[in-house]
Motif scaffolding. Sequence first.
Motif, PDB file in Angstrom:
ATOM      1  N   SER A   3     -12.078   6.623  -8.823  1.00  0.00           N
ATOM      2  CA  SER A   3     -12.066   7.999  -8.320  1.00  0.00           C
ATOM      3  C   SER A   3     -13.396   8.273  -7.628  1.00  0.00           C
ATOM      4  N   LEU A  40       0.862  -1.180   0.000  1.00  0.00           N
ATOM      5  CA  LEU A  40       0.000   0.000   0.000  1.00  0.00           C
ATOM      6  C   LEU A  40       0.895   1.226   0.000  1.00  0.00           C
ATOM      7  N   THR A  41       0.621   2.170  -0.895  1.00  0.00           N
ATOM      8  CA  THR A  41       1.245   3.481  -0.774  1.00  0.00           C
ATOM      9  C   THR A  41       0.123   4.450  -0.471  1.00  0.00           C
ATOM     10  N   THR A  52     -16.054   7.020 -10.512  1.00  0.00           N
ATOM     11  CA  THR A  52     -15.651   6.247 -11.691  1.00  0.00           C
ATOM     12  C   THR A  52     -14.905   4.985 -11.269  1.00  0.00           C
ATOM     13  N   VAL A  53     -15.090   3.911 -12.058  1.00  0.00           N
ATOM     14  CA  VAL A  53     -14.333   2.668 -11.890  1.00  0.00           C
ATOM     15  C   VAL A  53     -13.884   2.226 -13.272  1.00  0.00           C
ATOM     16  N   ASP A  54     -12.583   2.130 -13.506  1.00  0.00           N
ATOM     17  CA  ASP A  54     -12.041   1.628 -14.767  1.00  0.00           C
ATOM     18  C   ASP A  54     -11.230   0.386 -14.462  1.00  0.00           C
ATOM     19  N   CYS A  55     -11.283  -0.622 -15.366  1.00  0.00           N
ATOM     20  CA  CYS A  55     -10.438  -1.790 -15.144  1.00  0.00           C
ATOM     21  C   CYS A  55      -9.830  -2.275 -16.442  1.00  0.00           C
ATOM     22  N   LYS A  71     -11.674  14.747  -2.248  1.00  0.00           N
ATOM     23  CA  LYS A  71     -11.641  13.979  -3.490  1.00  0.00           C
ATOM     24  C   LYS A  71     -10.451  13.039  -3.458  1.00  0.00           C
ATOM     25  N   SER A  81      -8.333   9.504  -5.628  1.00  0.00           N
ATOM     26  CA  SER A  81      -8.197   8.480  -6.669  1.00  0.00           C
ATOM     27  C   SER A  81      -7.437   7.321  -6.039  1.00  0.00           C
ATOM     28  N   GLN A  82      -7.766   6.097  -6.475  1.00  0.00           N
ATOM     29  CA  GLN A  82      -7.095   4.932  -5.901  1.00  0.00           C
ATOM     30  C   GLN A  82      -6.921   3.860  -6.977  1.00  0.00           C
ATOM     31  N   LEU A 123      -6.167  -4.573 -13.149  1.00  0.00           N
ATOM     32  CA  LEU A 123      -5.963  -3.222 -12.622  1.00  0.00           C
ATOM     33  C   LEU A 123      -7.329  -2.585 -12.457  1.00  0.00           C
ATOM     34  N   VAL A 124      -7.563  -1.970 -11.312  1.00  0.00           N
ATOM     35  CA  VAL A 124      -8.820  -1.268 -11.075  1.00  0.00           C
ATOM     36  C   VAL A 124      -8.482   0.142 -10.605  1.00  0.00           C
ATOM     37  N   PHE A 125      -8.997   1.137 -11.283  1.00  0.00           N
ATOM     38  CA  PHE A 125      -8.665   2.542 -11.038  1.00  0.00           C
ATOM     39  C   PHE A 125      -9.957   3.241 -10.643  1.00  0.00           C
ATOM     40  N   GLY A 148       1.768   8.717  -0.236  1.00  0.00           N
ATOM     41  CA  GLY A 148       3.219   8.709  -0.346  1.00  0.00           C
ATOM     42  C   GLY A 148       3.932   7.791   0.637  1.00  0.00           C
TER      43      GLY A 148
END
Lengths: 98, 122
Positions: free
Chosen positions: A82, A35-36, A66-69, A95, A97-98, A78-80, A39
Amino acid sequence: MDPDAVAKAFVEHYYSTFDANRAGLANLYQEGSMLTFEGQKIQGSQSIVAKLTSLPFQQCKHNITTVDCQPSGSGGMLVFVSGNLQLAGEQHALKFSQ
Amino acid sequence: MDPDAVAKVFVEHYYTTFDANRAGLANLYQDGSMLTFEGQKIQGSQSIVAKLTSLPFQQCQHSITTVDCQPSGAGGMLVFVSGTLQLAGEQHALKFSQMFHLMPTPQGSFYVLNDIFRLNYA
């Protein structure tokens, strides 16, 4: 199962668990997990859950926008994500993003 | 080379190329590369570069705020970027996040296997 459906199901499960009981995230991570967080780099399920359960708020609510994979090769995904994060008692949502 | 340094060098190269000449990004993608751009899924270097070069602006400037990286297994590297994007003629910069999954090439550099881009609206 359709990858987009898998990603959506995972995201719903992850953030519901996070918002209800962060300790319940432990079985989503393993020893080699990383996990980052803002930072800071953390490795392994135990340390990751220790970090998440020690975050300085009692209650929070994630709202996912949003969910993009995409398949990441060697069977991974990969799952992105926001969205925004509302902390109890705070006027404005954050807000993320992960 | 230190992974954080590799990620930083890649990010600088990627956005410098994007801002100067988007067609020059072609050699960073291969046939199996995937881009999801604001929800639209595109595959393969040719189609990806066609999409990026057809975006409706002439000039843009990326300003990078954060770069995070982690090894992804199988020799790859995940790079997660946030920053702003200033389009020529627009008053306000747009905020964006982008995730890259880099894979090593036999020549010792990296190509982009996965690329996901999202603008971050208020």
